[in-house]
Design an enzyme around this catalytic site. Structure first.
Site, PDB file in Angstrom:
ATOM      1  N   GLY A 107      -1.360  -9.516  11.712  1.00  0.00           N
ATOM      2  CA  GLY A 107      -0.171  -9.475  12.563  1.00  0.00           C
ATOM      3  C   GLY A 107       0.923  -8.657  11.917  1.00  0.00           C
ATOM      4  CD  GLN A 108       4.099  -6.866  14.988  1.00  0.00           C
ATOM      5  OE1 GLN A 108       4.728  -5.864  15.232  1.00  0.00           O
ATOM      6  NE2 GLN A 108       4.001  -7.858  15.849  1.00  0.00           N
ATOM      7  CG  ASP A 220      -7.956 -10.734   0.194  1.00  0.00           C
ATOM      8  OD1 ASP A 220      -8.579  -9.853  -0.434  1.00  0.00           O
ATOM      9  OD2 ASP A 220      -7.357 -10.509   1.258  1.00  0.00           O
TER      10      ASP A 220
END
Length: 429
Positions: A107-108, A220
């Site tokens: 997303g943002q 990650d």
């Protein structure tokens, strides 16, 4: 003044990374939902969700004292499920959108003014797609767990709040500086000084040790997911590695004023006992046991840390590749032969990378360019010595412990923190 002139080089020379694979299930974006939005308050969490009377337009909403202009006009999401907004408008009545800070597969991230706390915050607005919403709720759970145990010194980003708004999970964070990757990119991939690498490495390992103590695996870790706490920097002369006569301020490189960092993006973090069948981590930082299908656990984070430390002191990713066999061949070129017992146990998906008990390389290479890319790599110790003046021996020994092939032989985060690279009295050098 000449010192103030710096050439901004924003071309990303690294190969485009494949999106993280942890949530690669096929999923359709839900249709945008028209209708009223009710406000549900649970503790310090406010949830904005579609009401049952969806025949009315949301602009007619008057609930819990919210004025009609408390939120922005309702709009359809874009074709990928991203929230559509305009700068200066509200995200609920509490947050005013100031600028866009970044965008990713999730997303943002928007910089917003928090009217209640009177401070700027970073709000991660997740795409209105089920797999990303599910990942976001995992991230909220992990962030709350970390926050409950964090006494302020464990280098994990702090969650301020979260809410569900117009089918988008929104997570509110403290506002931090740029990622280490963005800092490197704007520096034309010029390396950090070794003493800064030491301080960043220490904090990163403290964060990883803290998470592993809570039975959490980040999965990650990469420079994009490590943020400097502040954006402030100084410019210092730097002539190393410049083959041509530079123009303007490119004689100078940026050095962060503060070494303080925080780790972000816990959307693929997992608990130790959870199912461990899907591939995790961004390719450049992925451990060999993951590629070989041998399962994964805490040591995968440690491998990523080793790759990150080399990247910070050299300026470029250690393994720049897009293909598994080439990646394994790069590892052997940089670190040495892979243990036969790991190759023999390769999972079904990785059997094709092994032939007669060894890596099927260069016979199995996809192209001559791939073979050339592997051959041009330096051995780990030579690579570090090219970029590090003092402390090179300690750093090489540390990274060799972080990048051991067999995960059971790899240093733990706590063991790494006791390494002479961190504990030796560097003031006496």
């Amino acid at each position: 003044m000449e010192m103030e002139r710096v050439t901004e080089l924003t071309i990303d020379r690294r190969p485009r990374k494949r999106p993280r694979l942890g949530w690669d299930a096929v999923s359709q974006a839900p249709k945008a939902q028209l209708g009223l939005f009710y406000v549900q308050e649970i503790g310090n969490v406010t949830s904005y969700a579609p009401s049952r009377t969806s025949s009315d337009h949301p602009s007619s909403l008057f609930v819990k004292g919210l004025a009609r202009n408390g939120s922005a006009p309702w709009r359809e999401d874009d074709k990928d499920g991203h929230y559509v907004f305009e700068l200066g408008e509200n995200l609920t009545s509490r947050y005013k959108i100031h600028s866009k800070m970044g965008e990713g597969t999730f997303g943002q991230v928007l910089e917003c003014w928090d009217r209640e706390r009177k401070e700027m915050v970073a709000i991660k607005i997740v795409r209105g797609v089920k797999k990303y919403r599910d990942a976001a709720m995992i991230e909220v759970d992990v962030l709350q767990q970390l926050g409950k145990h964090d006494k302020g010194g464990n280098r994990c980003v702090q969650i301020r709040n979260w809410f569900d708004y117009r089918n988008h999970i929104c997570i509110v964070f403290e506002k931090l500086g740029p990622s280490l990757y963005d800092f490197l990119r704007k520096n034309n991939y010029r390396s950090f000084p070794i003493d800064l690498v030491r301080e960043i490495g220490r904090q990163l390992l403290e964060c990883v040790a803290f998470m592993h103590d809570l039975h959490l695996i980040h999965t990650d870790l990469k420079p994009e997911n490590i943020l400097l706490v502040t954006p402030d920097y100084v410019k210092v002369p730097d002539y190393k590695g410049l083959s041509k006569s530079p123009k303007d301020g490119s004689y100078y490189k940026r050095i962060p004023k503060s070494s303080a960092i925080k780790v972000i993006d816990f959307g693929s973090t997992t608990y130790e006992k959870k199912d461990q069948t899907y591939i995790v981590s961004t390719r450049h930082y992925r451990a060999p046991e993951v590629i070989l299908g041998l399962g994964w656990s805490y040591p995968c984070d440690i491998w990523s840390v080793g790759c990150i430390l080399v990247e910070l002191c050299s300026g470029e990713a250690l393994f720049q590749t897009h293909e598994n066999l080439e990646h394994l061949a790069m590892m052997e070129r940089v670190i040495g032969p892979m243990p036969q017992h790991m190759l023999k146990r390769a999972g079904r998906s990785a059997e094709k990378y092994v032939r007669r008990g060894r890596l099927d390389w260069p016979e199995g290479a996809m192209s001559r360019d791939s073979i050339k890319a592997v051959l041009k790599l330096h051995r780990l110790q030579n690579l570090i010595m090219q970029h590090v003046d003092h402390s090179a021996g300690d750093l090489i020994h540390l990274v060799q412990g972080l990048l051991r092939y067999d995960p059971s032989d790899r240093l733990s985060a706590r063991e790494a923190l006791r390494h002479p690279f961190f504990t030796r009295d560097h003031l006496r050098r």
